[in-house]
Write a protein that holds these residues in place. Structure first.
Motif, PDB file in Angstrom:
ATOM      1  N   ASP A 243       9.904   9.735  15.348  1.00 64.17           N
ATOM      2  CA  ASP A 243       9.772  10.488  16.393  1.00 64.17           C
ATOM      3  C   ASP A 243       8.435  10.071  17.191  1.00 64.17           C
ATOM      4  O   ASP A 243       8.383  10.076  18.226  1.00 64.17           O
ATOM      5  CB  ASP A 243       9.956  11.974  15.918  1.00 64.17           C
TER       6      ASP A 243
ATOM      7  N   VAL B   2       0.859  -1.197   0.174  1.00 64.97           N
ATOM      8  CA  VAL B   2      -0.150   0.010  -0.160  1.00 64.97           C
ATOM      9  C   VAL B   2       0.993   1.114   0.071  1.00 64.97           C
ATOM     10  O   VAL B   2       1.914   1.092   0.422  1.00 64.97           O
ATOM     11  CB  VAL B   2      -0.980  -0.224   1.047  1.00 64.97           C
TER      12      VAL B   2
ATOM     13  N   THR C 132       2.227  10.599   6.640  1.00 70.59           N
ATOM     14  CA  THR C 132       1.199  10.131   7.330  1.00 70.59           C
ATOM     15  C   THR C 132       1.679   9.168   8.505  1.00 70.59           C
ATOM     16  O   THR C 132       2.771   8.687   8.575  1.00 70.59           O
ATOM     17  CB  THR C 132       0.107   8.987   6.645  1.00 70.59           C
TER      18      THR C 132
ATOM     19  N   THR D 177       6.372   9.046   0.760  1.00 69.96           N
ATOM     20  CA  THR D 177       7.671   9.858   1.212  1.00 69.96           C
ATOM     21  C   THR D 177       8.677   8.692   1.682  1.00 69.96           C
ATOM     22  O   THR D 177       9.989   8.949   1.396  1.00 69.96           O
ATOM     23  CB  THR D 177       7.413  10.801   2.441  1.00 69.96           C
TER      24      THR D 177
HETATM   25  C1  LIG Z   1      13.870  13.527   3.989  1.00 70.95           C
HETATM   26  C2  LIG Z   1      12.938  12.961   4.969  1.00 70.95           C
HETATM   27  C3  LIG Z   1      13.230  13.463   6.414  1.00 70.95           C
HETATM   28  C4  LIG Z   1      12.370  12.748   7.450  1.00 70.95           C
HETATM   29  N1  LIG Z   1      12.701  13.096   8.691  1.00 70.95           N
HETATM   30  C5  LIG Z   1      11.968  12.429   9.756  1.00 70.95           C
HETATM   31  C6  LIG Z   1      12.135  12.835  10.959  1.00 70.95           C
HETATM   32  O1  LIG Z   1      12.937  13.875  11.481  1.00 70.95           O
HETATM   33  N2  LIG Z   1      11.318  12.112  11.869  1.00 70.95           N
HETATM   34  C7  LIG Z   1      10.479  11.290  11.695  1.00 70.95           C
HETATM   35  O2  LIG Z   1       9.870  10.252  12.511  1.00 70.95           O
HETATM   36  N3  LIG Z   1      10.347  10.869  10.379  1.00 70.95           N
HETATM   37  C8  LIG Z   1      11.156  11.499   9.333  1.00 70.95           C
HETATM   38  N4  LIG Z   1      10.725  11.007   8.118  1.00 70.95           N
HETATM   39  C9  LIG Z   1       9.914  10.172   7.887  1.00 70.95           C
HETATM   40  C10 LIG Z   1       8.640  10.443   7.332  1.00 70.95           C
HETATM   41  O3  LIG Z   1       7.925  10.994   8.439  1.00 70.95           O
HETATM   42  C11 LIG Z   1       7.964   9.041   6.833  1.00 70.95           C
HETATM   43  O4  LIG Z   1       8.388   8.908   5.527  1.00 70.95           O
HETATM   44  C12 LIG Z   1       6.471   9.219   6.547  1.00 70.95           C
HETATM   45  O5  LIG Z   1       5.824   9.445   7.896  1.00 70.95           O
HETATM   46  C13 LIG Z   1       5.783   7.877   6.028  1.00 70.95           C
HETATM   47  O6  LIG Z   1       4.692   8.010   5.663  1.00 70.95           O
HETATM   48  P1  LIG Z   1       4.190   8.060   4.335  1.00 70.95           P
HETATM   49  O7  LIG Z   1       2.725   8.173   4.270  1.00 70.95           O
HETATM   50  O8  LIG Z   1       5.010   8.860   3.349  1.00 70.95           O
HETATM   51  O9  LIG Z   1       4.528   6.245   4.152  1.00 70.95           O
HETATM   52  P2  LIG Z   1       4.567   5.657   2.755  1.00 70.95           P
HETATM   53  O10 LIG Z   1       5.799   6.097   2.393  1.00 70.95           O
HETATM   54  O11 LIG Z   1       3.419   5.897   1.825  1.00 70.95           O
HETATM   55  O12 LIG Z   1       4.672   4.199   3.204  1.00 70.95           O
HETATM   56  C14 LIG Z   1       5.760   3.558   4.180  1.00 70.95           C
HETATM   57  C15 LIG Z   1       5.423   2.376   4.474  1.00 70.95           C
HETATM   58  O13 LIG Z   1       4.467   2.166   5.284  1.00 70.95           O
HETATM   59  C16 LIG Z   1       3.173   1.133   4.477  1.00 70.95           C
HETATM   60  N5  LIG Z   1       2.196   1.721   4.973  1.00 70.95           N
HETATM   61  C17 LIG Z   1       1.659   3.282   4.778  1.00 70.95           C
HETATM   62  N6  LIG Z   1       0.651   3.386   5.461  1.00 70.95           N
HETATM   63  C18 LIG Z   1       0.027   2.161   5.874  1.00 70.95           C
HETATM   64  C19 LIG Z   1      -0.895   1.734   6.705  1.00 70.95           C
HETATM   65  N7  LIG Z   1      -2.023   2.714   6.941  1.00 70.95           N
HETATM   66  N8  LIG Z   1      -1.035   0.506   7.060  1.00 70.95           N
HETATM   67  C20 LIG Z   1      -0.151  -0.392   6.413  1.00 70.95           C
HETATM   68  N9  LIG Z   1       1.088   0.015   5.995  1.00 70.95           N
HETATM   69  C21 LIG Z   1       1.126   1.224   5.533  1.00 70.95           C
HETATM   70  C22 LIG Z   1       3.630   1.402   3.008  1.00 70.95           C
HETATM   71  O14 LIG Z   1       2.987   0.242   2.336  1.00 70.95           O
HETATM   72  C23 LIG Z   1       5.285   1.459   3.001  1.00 70.95           C
HETATM   73  O15 LIG Z   1       5.613  -0.025   3.214  1.00 70.95           O
HETATM   74  C24 LIG Z   1      11.611  11.674   7.074  1.00 70.95           C
HETATM   75  C25 LIG Z   1      11.362  11.356   5.627  1.00 70.95           C
HETATM   76  C26 LIG Z   1      12.008  12.068   4.709  1.00 70.95           C
HETATM   77  C27 LIG Z   1      11.841  11.579   3.388  1.00 70.95           C
END
Ligand SMILES: Cc1cc2nc3c(=O)[nH]c(=O)nc-3n(C[C@H](O)[C@H](O)[C@H](O)COP(=O)(O)OP(=O)(O)OC[C@H]3O[C@@H](n4cnc5c(N)ncnc54)[C@H](O)[C@@H]3O)c2cc1C
Length: 341
Positions: free
Chosen positions: A166, A26, A107, A31
């Motif tokens: 975090d 999914v 998210t 990100t």
């Molecule tokens: C440059 C950069 C800096 C960052 N700095 C920080 C930081 O300082 N602190 C911190 O905490 N985070 C940090 N992040 C991480 C960022 O917060 C996470 O990448 C983000 O929260 C992931 O959420 P998304 O919705 O984009 O996930 P996605 O990229 O869409 O998914 C990530 C994974 O989770 C799975 N997934 C997503 N949603 C669900 C769900 N509801 N149920 C089951 N599986 C799911 C997907 O299949 C995938 O395997 C950083 C990211 C980047 C790119």
């Protein structure tokens, strides 16, 4: 780049059903997942977009319980009045993560499933060094190489990485539950047990497993007790924004008036504290939580309690500094949560 099929889920059940196929991922904010595609960490045949499931985006309160949908973004959570009032440490952790642009897409469901920032793990394919997470059985290049940012608790010789989230630290400290939907129906996972250390994973016979989420399970949201305790999240990092934690600490403190030596003074009635970026899971200092009630909220009183609770830390040759840094982060978080300077 490999080709993959793309579909949009109409319901959470449909998304969970699609996940039953191990070649499907999914995508929420994307990100993290899109980076994995680029590096060769993940290569699913099919990607199911859950971004349109508005029922998973809600933030609301039901009596004493705060409910946060898995698709709520870090900025939405960090700025929501219900969260700032009843789960201030979580709001602060969300707003201290990543950058404003990323927080608008990232998210809370995907956040806890992000993977380690270990530079040996995050290298582009073909991997020029061993990494058991990327190539099981190949070894851990970080153990023999650079490991100043790695774990001080729960690591094994197979892997010394930390979980960098975090919000996960605040969720574990606040006794949040993750609601998940899978092939066996809905269930809940306490957030203080959601992630596994390498040692816990090895004891369970799956040394590279990182969470208790089963294949095919979708996180639909989180529930946490709304709290009137003072709260804080302290993040120690190399620059003030857009940077992962070297260590962090989330704390909640409730104070009460007590009479000592004839005078009235504030004492700790209850306290909770968890460390981040010290292990592959948030590290709750349960021994300290048991000792803190009755103590004054002062640096002098807190330091020995936190040190005793961290006595089982096993730093690597290059990261002994994290023990002192994490101790100080925990003390600062407790002081800030209780309103002390
Ligand atoms: C440059 C950069 C800096 C960052 N700095 C920080 C930081 O300082 N602190 C911190 O905490 N985070 C940090 N992040 C991480 C960022 O917060 C996470 O990448 C983000 O929260 C992931 O959420 P998304 O919705 O984009 O996930 P996605 O990229 O869409 O998914 C990530 C994974 O989770 C799975 N997934 C997503 N949603 C669900 C769900 N509801 N149920 C089951 N599986 C799911 C997907 O299949 C995938 O395997 C950083 C990211 C980047 C790119």
């Amino acid at each position: 780049m490999r080709d993959f099929a793309y579909a949009r889920a109409g319901t959470a059940e449909e998304a969970a059903g699609a996940l039953a196929d191990p070649r499907t991922s999914v995508i929420a904010g994307g990100t993290e997942l899109l980076n994995w595609f680029r590096l060769g960490i993940a290569a699913p045949d099919r990607v199911v977009d859950i971004g349109g499931l508005d029922e998973l985006r809600r933030i609301d309160r039901d009596g004493d319980e705060l409910r946060i949908g898995a698709l709520a973004t870090l900025n939405e959570i960090g700025e929501h009045p219900l969260v700032t009032q009843a789960a201030g440490a979580l709001a602060s952790a969300c707003l201290q993560a990543a950058s404003a642009q990323i927080r608008n897409r990232a998210t809370i469901g995907g956040n806890v499933l992000q993977r380690t920032r270990c530079p040996y793990f995050r290298a582009e394919e073909p991997l020029p060094w061993p990494c058991n997470k990327r190539d099981p059985g190949s070894g851990c290049a970080s153990l023999a190489g650079r490991h100043e940012r790695q774990a001080i608790f729960g690591w094994t010789r197979d892997c010394v990485a930390v979980q960098p989230s975090d919000p996960a630290v605040a969720l574990a400290m606040l006794d949040a539950q993750a609601d998940v939907l899978g092939p066996a129906g809905p269930r809940t996972i306490p957030m203080r047990e959601f992630h596994l250390t390498q040692r816990e994973a090895a004891e369970a016979g799956q040394p590279m497993r990182e969470t208790r989420l089963e294949p095919g399970e979708l996180i639909t949201g989180y529930r946490l007790p709304a709290s009137s305790d003072g709260q804080a999240y302290v993040k120690v990092r190399e620059r003030a924004s857009y940077e992962y934690a070297i260590v962090s600490a989330a704390a909640a403190v409730r104070l009460e008036e007590a009479r000592a030596a004839g005078a009235r003074e504030q004492r700790i009635a209850a306290a909770r504290v968890a460390l981040g970026s010290v292990a592959q899971r948030p590290w709750r200092l349960a021994a300290a939580e048991a000792e803190l009630p009755g103590l004054p909220l002062t640096r002098e009183a807190l330091i020995p309690v936190i040190e005793r609770a961290m006595a089982d830390a096993v730093p690597l040759p290059q990261n002994g500094f994290k023990v002192l840094m994490a101790r100080n982060a925990a003390v600062r978080a407790l002081l800030a949560a209780g309103g002390a300077r």
